[in-house]
Design an enzyme around this catalytic site. Sequence first.
Site, PDB file in Angstrom:
ATOM      1  CE  LYS A 173      -3.749   2.432   2.239  1.00 50.47           C
ATOM      2  NZ  LYS A 173      -3.079   3.724   1.942  1.00 50.47           N
ATOM      3  CG  ASP A 202       0.914   7.396   2.984  1.00 53.98           C
ATOM      4  OD1 ASP A 202      -0.157   7.853   2.553  1.00 53.98           O
ATOM      5  OD2 ASP A 202       1.366   7.664   4.111  1.00 53.98           O
ATOM      6  CD  GLU A 218      -1.127   4.253   5.005  1.00 55.58           C
ATOM      7  OE1 GLU A 218      -2.270   4.264   4.514  1.00 55.58           O
ATOM      8  OE2 GLU A 218      -0.332   5.188   4.887  1.00 55.58           O
TER       9      GLU A 218
END
Length: 352
Positions: A63, A65, A205
């Site tokens: 993921k 960011d 994250e």
Amino acid sequence: MVRRHALPLLDTSMSSRQSRPIRKRDPDQPSLPFDPMPERIEPCLALLRPTVPVGPDWLYEVKWDGYRLAVHIEPEGVRIITRGGHDWTHRFPTIAEAARKLGTTRAILDGEAVVLNGQGKSDFGALQRSLGGRGGKRISTEAILFAFDLLYLDGHDFTRTELSVRRHFLEDFVPAGGEGAIRLSEELALDGEILLDHACQVGLEGIIAKHRDAPYRSGRTGDWLKIKCVQSESFMIVGYEQSKTARGGLGSLLLAGRRGYDWVYVGSVGTGFNAKDADHLKRTLDRLKTSKPAVPLKGKRFVFAQPTLIAEIKFRGWTDDGNLRHASYKGLREIQDNAAVFEITNGSGYPP
């Protein structure tokens, strides 16, 4: 056999197939005998889930960011479009130049613009600083694009094609292991639960899980899921608490989530910003000052502001009375990024 790249963390359908009817050529794109290139495609968004879906139907990625972008490559040039539909080509010249060198006439890449820190992890604050902060006009030469989907290529619209096929073409178009301004967001060939544990241990994250057989559908359909190590969501700033000792006179920001058409107070955040951030936030909120608070809140040192600024906040969970636990400020969201303010529902993790 599905191709998978084993990337160390930062260091078929059984339905019958039928040919589609021949389409008439688009007079604006006479050289394309198949599908006209869309002007814009609304992005597919990941749905937040507390656990990792497992099984061969799912693939996993890091993921990232940053800012969601669509890169349109056309004979006339490159366009870089934000999630909200704004043209930010001029803000990401390095990504645009890399797109021009990909060797195709027409394509649409879906990906995330990020700035990597010294450990190779995406740093949202660093990306914002590279752009001059919220409302800034600077260009970012540090940002790179991690491409994770290919929606259109040389006359072929791939949005109705399953993800596994789109990934196959993407991996040929943006090879793995690149070091340029456009890189492949690689599939991680690990068990989903093991991968999430590893991602959390190294300070990421979270991860994204995507259904291999799903077409590209706009919105939060559940085809893509996000599973986070530390929760991070967008909240509306509805004011601040004054302080005589804190940076710039700003002690903490007052935050709200959305429930239908109403704002709901979710607590305050007093960490994550430095003196420069605090000074900018206070001056901006003072210009938005109002005598009618957006939430039913009283305090002698509270200064209320019109609900205009959206902050990205990371936090560890919720208290029993509905406030954020261990919240920390990450930065302001751009209007052009079309960030969605946290929606308080039964399934959002917010206390009932």
